[in-house]
Enzyme design. Sequence first.
Site, short mmCIF file in Angstrom:
data_model
loop_
_atom_site.label_atom_id
_atom_site.label_comp_id
_atom_site.label_asym_id
_atom_site.label_seq_id
_atom_site.Cartn_x
_atom_site.Cartn_y
_atom_site.Cartn_z
N TYR A 1 -2.76 -0.05 10.78
CA TYR A 1 -2.90 -0.58 9.42
C TYR A 1 -1.67 -0.25 8.59
O TYR A 1 -1.10 -1.11 7.92
CB TYR A 1 -4.15 0.00 8.76
N SER B 1 0.85 -1.19 0.00
CA SER B 1 0.00 0.00 0.00
C SER B 1 0.88 1.24 0.00
O SER B 1 2.02 1.21 0.50
CB SER B 1 -0.89 0.02 1.24
#
Length: 223
Positions: free
Chosen positions: A147, A135
């Site tokens: 996250y 990501s």
Amino acid sequence: MARTLLITGASSGIGAATARAAAAEGWNVALLARSQDKLAALAEELGEAALPLTADVADFGTLETAVARTVDRFGGLHAAFANAGLGVDRPGTEGGDPEEWRRVVDTNVMGVLHTAKAALPELRKTRGHLLLTGSAAGRRHVKGSVYSATKWFVHGYGGNMSEEMREWGGRCTVISPGMVDTPFFDEAKPDKLQPEDVAGAVMFALNQDQRAEVREVFIMPTY
């Protein structure tokens, strides 16, 4: 013999789009997710090239079984895409939920490790390819984000696996998208990347000559 790609988190979003893209290029696809109904619908759409397999990446045993069934059905495994991932509902550290963190770490970290460990013995036989969904959040610091930290792990682990797999001719690629319009978010993001954009990045990495390893594809929305 057609090549075979195993995909976790295959029931929707990036995973489903990648399955469609791979099948369109003649790959067999093993579709792994927890959602039986969505997997069955996607497998019906893709036909004989698809094998739906219910699996939870947090449970190593289900992945071992899925890999074995994939090889039994298609005769081998040429690539594995550790794509399954979770976000958090309560962001930050001070205001975060430790139980939620556990679920996210089990999926985003242990799930990647489980997928790699289950697939590597078969990938070694085919000089295969391991792909991981990273990501943009794993390439920059996001205040207090657990996250984001799990995606930093994915980026580091991907580089480590490139070094390990090159010893026997294998390859590892981290696919690093910015915001993608997928069910990952509660609200639609139609002006951001589409799952098909990320699937195209996966296929780009897979389609390189065996002598070339694309270690990361970093793809961002233009606005």
